[in-house]
Design an enzyme around this catalytic site. Sequence first.
Site, PDB file in Angstrom:
ATOM      1  N   GLU A  54       0.827  -1.200   0.000  1.00  0.00           N
ATOM      2  CA  GLU A  54       0.000   0.000   0.000  1.00  0.00           C
ATOM      3  C   GLU A  54       0.864   1.254   0.000  1.00  0.00           C
ATOM      4  O   GLU A  54       0.605   2.196  -0.752  1.00  0.00           O
ATOM      5  CB  GLU A  54      -0.932   0.017   1.223  1.00  0.00           C
ATOM      6  CG  GLU A  54      -2.059  -0.995   1.176  1.00  0.00           C
ATOM      7  CD  GLU A  54      -1.710  -2.313   1.856  1.00  0.00           C
ATOM      8  OE1 GLU A  54      -2.649  -3.047   2.209  1.00  0.00           O
ATOM      9  OE2 GLU A  54      -0.521  -2.609   2.030  1.00  0.00           O
ATOM     10  N   ASP A 109      -6.311  -4.166  -2.432  1.00  0.00           N
ATOM     11  CA  ASP A 109      -6.436  -2.716  -2.591  1.00  0.00           C
ATOM     12  C   ASP A 109      -5.170  -2.110  -3.176  1.00  0.00           C
ATOM     13  O   ASP A 109      -5.224  -1.274  -4.088  1.00  0.00           O
ATOM     14  CB  ASP A 109      -6.828  -2.039  -1.278  1.00  0.00           C
ATOM     15  CG  ASP A 109      -5.837  -2.275  -0.150  1.00  0.00           C
ATOM     16  OD1 ASP A 109      -5.126  -3.304  -0.157  1.00  0.00           O
ATOM     17  OD2 ASP A 109      -5.788  -1.435   0.774  1.00  0.00           O
TER      18      ASP A 109
END
Length: 198
Positions: A54, A109
């Site tokens: 991330e 994500d």
Amino acid sequence: MKLIKTFIAALLLAFGLNASAQEWPLYDDFMNLHYKDGRIYDYDNSNQGFTTSEGQSYGMFFALIQKDKERFDRMLEFIEKELCEGSFDNKLPSWKFTDKTFDKNNATDSDLFIAYDLICASELFTDESYLTKAKIILKKVKKHCVVNSKMLGSLLLPGTYGFKNDEEFVINPSYYPPFVMQKIASIDRDYLVYYENA
């Protein structure tokens, strides 16, 4: 807090609501604090630095806004070399890295955000090789992170492992920001279906 402020400023710049990309002191502050040799460092309370997929995806996004191709490419290189065992062809990025891979599971994500970054980079830097890498990531996410629900249809899992069993599965709609999914769907319409089903 600094990461949140930097992210908000990046979004404002990306949508043309702030000053030119050259006037962004938060970017310099963020990179001075967190970036080294293609790697974005996060710090816990013991100040032991670690890297997440991330963090890399956000760093690449910031670099795109600033048109910092050198840092963008270095962060991309780190992801492939250290988090993907050399190449996106080999695996989706491991989500956490210390001095070695800490957890080989991916984080969907960040995979999607990296793909988004790469699609944008292919447009900004006029280089199809970025788009090729984005398509590899998206193909692997579809292979490893899609579950079919009788009630909802095809959905994206938060990662390859640990989010489903014979009786149930876990989804996290917050993993799929609309602007990311819209860009991804422009090259793979299946992702619009996953987004709408969630």
